[in-house]
Design a protein around this motif. Structure first.
Motif, PDB file in Angstrom:
ATOM      1  N   TYR A  84      13.066  13.214  -1.464  1.00 43.67           N
ATOM      2  CA  TYR A  84      11.852  12.739  -0.793  1.00 43.67           C
ATOM      3  C   TYR A  84      11.763  11.220  -0.923  1.00 43.67           C
ATOM      4  CZ  TYR A  84      10.233  17.594  -0.786  1.00 43.67           C
ATOM      5  OH  TYR A  84      10.122  18.945  -0.584  1.00 43.67           O
ATOM      6  N   TYR A  85      10.998  10.605  -0.019  1.00 40.92           N
ATOM      7  CA  TYR A  85      10.763   9.167  -0.134  1.00 40.92           C
ATOM      8  C   TYR A  85       9.266   8.883  -0.104  1.00 40.92           C
ATOM      9  CZ  TYR A  85       9.956   8.988   4.956  1.00 40.92           C
ATOM     10  OH  TYR A  85       9.459   9.182   6.228  1.00 40.92           O
ATOM     11  N   LEU A  86       8.900   7.738  -0.652  1.00 40.84           N
ATOM     12  CA  LEU A  86       7.503   7.318  -0.695  1.00 40.84           C
ATOM     13  C   LEU A  86       7.281   6.222   0.348  1.00 40.84           C
ATOM     14  CD1 LEU A  86       4.716   7.432  -2.064  1.00 40.84           C
ATOM     15  CD2 LEU A  86       5.535   5.707  -3.680  1.00 40.84           C
ATOM     16  N   PRO A  87       6.561   6.520   1.437  1.00 42.37           N
ATOM     17  CA  PRO A  87       6.307   5.495   2.459  1.00 42.37           C
ATOM     18  C   PRO A  87       5.425   4.372   1.917  1.00 42.37           C
ATOM     19  CG  PRO A  87       5.858   7.709   3.299  1.00 42.37           C
ATOM     20  CD  PRO A  87       6.007   7.826   1.809  1.00 42.37           C
ATOM     21  N   ILE A  88       5.637   3.178   2.442  1.00 37.55           N
ATOM     22  CA  ILE A  88       4.791   2.043   2.089  1.00 37.55           C
ATOM     23  C   ILE A  88       4.428   1.279   3.354  1.00 37.55           C
ATOM     24  CG2 ILE A  88       5.841   1.797  -0.204  1.00 37.55           C
ATOM     25  CD1 ILE A  88       7.259  -0.735   0.920  1.00 37.55           C
ATOM     26  N   GLU A  89       3.331   0.541   3.284  1.00 36.91           N
ATOM     27  CA  GLU A  89       2.956  -0.439   4.296  1.00 36.91           C
ATOM     28  C   GLU A  89       2.423  -1.657   3.566  1.00 36.91           C
ATOM     29  OE1 GLU A  89       0.292   0.769   7.393  1.00 36.91           O
ATOM     30  OE2 GLU A  89       1.284   2.703   7.691  1.00 36.91           O
ATOM     31  N   ILE A  90       2.436  -2.791   4.242  1.00 40.17           N
ATOM     32  CA  ILE A  90       1.799  -3.951   3.627  1.00 40.17           C
ATOM     33  C   ILE A  90       0.412  -4.133   4.232  1.00 40.17           C
ATOM     34  CG2 ILE A  90       3.944  -5.136   3.036  1.00 40.17           C
ATOM     35  CD1 ILE A  90       3.338  -7.033   5.406  1.00 40.17           C
ATOM     36  N   ASP A 111       0.854  -1.180   0.000  1.00 35.86           N
ATOM     37  CA  ASP A 111       0.000   0.000   0.000  1.00 35.86           C
ATOM     38  C   ASP A 111       0.895   1.236   0.000  1.00 35.86           C
ATOM     39  OD1 ASP A 111      -2.396   1.450   0.113  1.00 35.86           O
ATOM     40  OD2 ASP A 111      -2.277   1.624   2.282  1.00 35.86           O
ATOM     41  N   TYR A 112       0.900   1.953  -1.114  1.00 43.24           N
ATOM     42  CA  TYR A 112       1.746   3.140  -1.242  1.00 43.24           C
ATOM     43  C   TYR A 112       1.032   4.368  -0.688  1.00 43.24           C
ATOM     44  CZ  TYR A 112       4.561   0.302  -4.430  1.00 43.24           C
ATOM     45  OH  TYR A 112       5.340  -0.691  -4.976  1.00 43.24           O
ATOM     46  N   ALA A 113       1.794   5.216  -0.011  1.00 40.71           N
ATOM     47  CA  ALA A 113       1.235   6.458   0.515  1.00 40.71           C
ATOM     48  C   ALA A 113       0.897   7.413  -0.632  1.00 40.71           C
ATOM     49  CB  ALA A 113       2.223   7.115   1.472  1.00 40.71           C
ATOM     50  N   MET A 114       0.043   8.361  -0.353  1.00 38.14           N
ATOM     51  CA  MET A 114      -0.337   9.357  -1.352  1.00 38.14           C
ATOM     52  C   MET A 114       0.450  10.653  -1.220  1.00 38.14           C
ATOM     53  SD  MET A 114      -2.492   8.080  -3.466  1.00 38.14           S
ATOM     54  CE  MET A 114      -1.460   6.603  -3.362  1.00 38.14           C
ATOM     55  N   ASP A 115       1.324  10.716  -0.204  1.00 36.12           N
ATOM     56  CA  ASP A 115       2.221  11.857  -0.026  1.00 36.12           C
ATOM     57  C   ASP A 115       3.656  11.354   0.063  1.00 36.12           C
ATOM     58  OD1 ASP A 115       0.276  13.968   0.119  1.00 36.12           O
ATOM     59  OD2 ASP A 115      -0.219  13.284   2.130  1.00 36.12           O
ATOM     60  N   VAL A 116       4.574  12.111  -0.499  1.00 34.05           N
ATOM     61  CA  VAL A 116       5.996  11.809  -0.349  1.00 34.05           C
ATOM     62  C   VAL A 116       6.548  12.711   0.745  1.00 34.05           C
ATOM     63  CG1 VAL A 116       6.188  11.068  -2.746  1.00 34.05           C
ATOM     64  CG2 VAL A 116       6.727  13.438  -2.157  1.00 34.05           C
ATOM     65  N   LEU A 117       7.570  12.221   1.460  1.00 33.18           N
ATOM     66  CA  LEU A 117       8.047  12.901   2.652  1.00 33.18           C
ATOM     67  C   LEU A 117       9.543  13.168   2.600  1.00 33.18           C
ATOM     68  CD1 LEU A 117       6.247  10.731   5.388  1.00 33.18           C
ATOM     69  CD2 LEU A 117       5.368  12.779   4.247  1.00 33.18           C
ATOM     70  N   SER A 118       9.944  14.206   3.318  1.00 32.99           N
ATOM     71  CA  SER A 118      11.339  14.431   3.657  1.00 32.99           C
ATOM     72  C   SER A 118      11.382  14.676   5.157  1.00 32.99           C
ATOM     73  CB  SER A 118      11.906  15.625   2.884  1.00 32.99           C
ATOM     74  OG  SER A 118      11.339  16.836   3.366  1.00 32.99           O
ATOM     75  N   GLU A 119      12.520  15.074   5.697  1.00 35.23           N
ATOM     76  CA  GLU A 119      12.611  15.329   7.131  1.00 35.23           C
ATOM     77  C   GLU A 119      11.706  16.473   7.556  1.00 35.23           C
ATOM     78  OE1 GLU A 119      14.284  13.621   9.558  1.00 35.23           O
ATOM     79  OE2 GLU A 119      14.543  12.188   7.930  1.00 35.23           O
ATOM     80  N   SER A 120      11.489  17.443   6.662  1.00 37.19           N
ATOM     81  CA  SER A 120      10.772  18.651   7.076  1.00 37.19           C
ATOM     82  C   SER A 120       9.618  19.046   6.158  1.00 37.19           C
ATOM     83  CB  SER A 120      11.764  19.829   7.138  1.00 37.19           C
ATOM     84  OG  SER A 120      12.395  20.006   5.873  1.00 37.19           O
ATOM     85  N   ASP A 121       9.291  18.185   5.184  1.00 40.67           N
ATOM     86  CA  ASP A 121       8.298  18.600   4.194  1.00 40.67           C
ATOM     87  C   ASP A 121       7.542  17.387   3.677  1.00 40.67           C
ATOM     88  OD1 ASP A 121       6.912  20.279   2.486  1.00 40.67           O
ATOM     89  OD2 ASP A 121       8.420  20.176   0.893  1.00 40.67           O
ATOM     90  N   SER A 122       6.407  17.648   3.065  1.00 40.73           N
ATOM     91  CA  SER A 122       5.653  16.599   2.366  1.00 40.73           C
ATOM     92  C   SER A 122       5.049  17.201   1.104  1.00 40.73           C
ATOM     93  CB  SER A 122       4.552  16.021   3.255  1.00 40.73           C
ATOM     94  OG  SER A 122       3.562  16.988   3.524  1.00 40.73           O
TER      95      SER A 122
END
Length: 332
Positions: A309-315, A220-231
């Motif tokens: 930025y990175y794209l968070p995921i979960e299973i 399940d891919y997130a709909m926002d990409v993240l950095s340490e201080s931003d999305s």
């Protein structure tokens, strides 16, 4: 690479025999394996990688962290240190490895340790205060010197172990019969809409034993990409550079293509150690998207700040209630 694997095929029977014999010696007790009176859960696979062990460990952490004191124990692949290390504020990807560092950054109130010797690592973890009540072993299915009380075996949907053979021509670390040691088998990286008919077909081919349970999961891919201080909203990203240093980037690439996003892809080998020339190249990019595992290594470079930025995921696990009950049943 494929050609080399093909010409090495004559070695396959010898590799098969050696790994089968090793397992047999453990199974009959000629080689000793240590058991524990507290819960030890092993997450692993038969293949050389790319089955989603890190997201599964994270799933278990989320499931159990509010119920038990937890520790993760990994080898710390490609770290630049040796021996047992318990992660602290000085930890980074070089000292403990990228995946353990990801656990450490992400979750509070758990212990994260690395040690190639799993027996020694477990012993040292149990000596710390507070003492972990449950230890999660990351990628330890072939570490037979530890007899984990509960084994979760992962196999990727697009590379199921029953379609594979052992190294060096195939990708299996040991014969397929090793799957018999698993308590739960999870087919990972499935399509979200996998049909019941397809599940039955896979179940039949995997030849699940009566004491085993089979589950299916998807990313399940997130709909926002993240950095340490931003999305940023994923769907609104301008053209970017995708950087991956993972075993199999195809599912992520396919997802981004399906979203209609425009990007160039720089693909590196799994756990890639980025060089100065690679960083110099990335510095010329206006926007970089990467995986969380790669982010914990690339994020240390100040020159990439503001563009990385990175794209968070979960299973997500089909029949999650049953899966969770099986895990909690073992622990309790």
């Amino acid at each position: 690479m494929k050609f080399i694997r093909i010409i090495l095929f004559p070695i396959v029977p010898f590799y098969y025999l050696i790994t089968w014999l090793r397992n047999w010696l453990f199974n009959v007790g000629f080689k000793s394996s240590k058991s524990y009176e507290f819960p030890v859960i092993c997450v692993g696979n038969l293949s050389t990688g790319g089955t989603g062990k890190t997201p599964m460990i994270e799933y278990l952490i989320r499931l159990l962290k509010d119920e038990k004191s937890l520790a993760t124990l990994s080898r710390g692949y490609r770290r630049k240190t040796d021996g047992f290390i318990l992660a602290d504020e000085n930890a980074n990807a070089d000292t403990i490895g990228d995946e353990p560092f990801q656990f450490y950054r992400k979750f509070n109130n758990i212990s994260v340790a690395v040690d190639a010797d799993r027996q020694a690592g477990i012993s040292k973890l149990r000596s710390i205060n507070p003492q972990p009540e449950v230890i999660l072993l990351d990628d330890a299915f072939q570490h037979r010197k530890v007899n984990a009380g509960f084994n979760i075996l992962l196999t990727a949907y697009h590379n199921l172990y029953f379609n594979d053979i052992v190294l060096p021509t195939g990708n299996l670390r040991e014969p397929r019969s090793g799957a018999n040691r698993a308590d739960l088998i999870v087919v990972t990286k499935c399509n979200k809409d996998i049909s019941e008919g397809e599940k039955k077909k896979i179940t039949s081919k995997l030849k699940i034993k009566s004491n085993q349970q089979l589950f299916f999961s998807y990313v399940d891919y997130a709909m926002d990409v993240l950095s340490e201080s931003d999305s940023k909203e994923l769907s609104k990203l301008p053209k970017f550079t995708l950087v991956t240093g993972i075993a199999n980037a195809k599912p992520l690439v396919d997802f981004l293509v399906e979203k209609g996003l425009k990007f160039d892809h720089l693909e590196f080998s799994d756990h890639y150690d980025f060089r100065a020339s690679d960083i110099e190249n990335l510095e010329s990019k206006s926007l970089i998207l990467t995986t969380e595992k790669d982010y914990v290594r690339l994020g240390d470079y100040k020159s990439l700040e503001g563009k990385l930025y990175y794209l968070p995921i979960e299973i997500k696990i089909d029949n999650a209630v049953q899966f969770n009950a099986a895990v909690r049943g073992f622990i309790n």
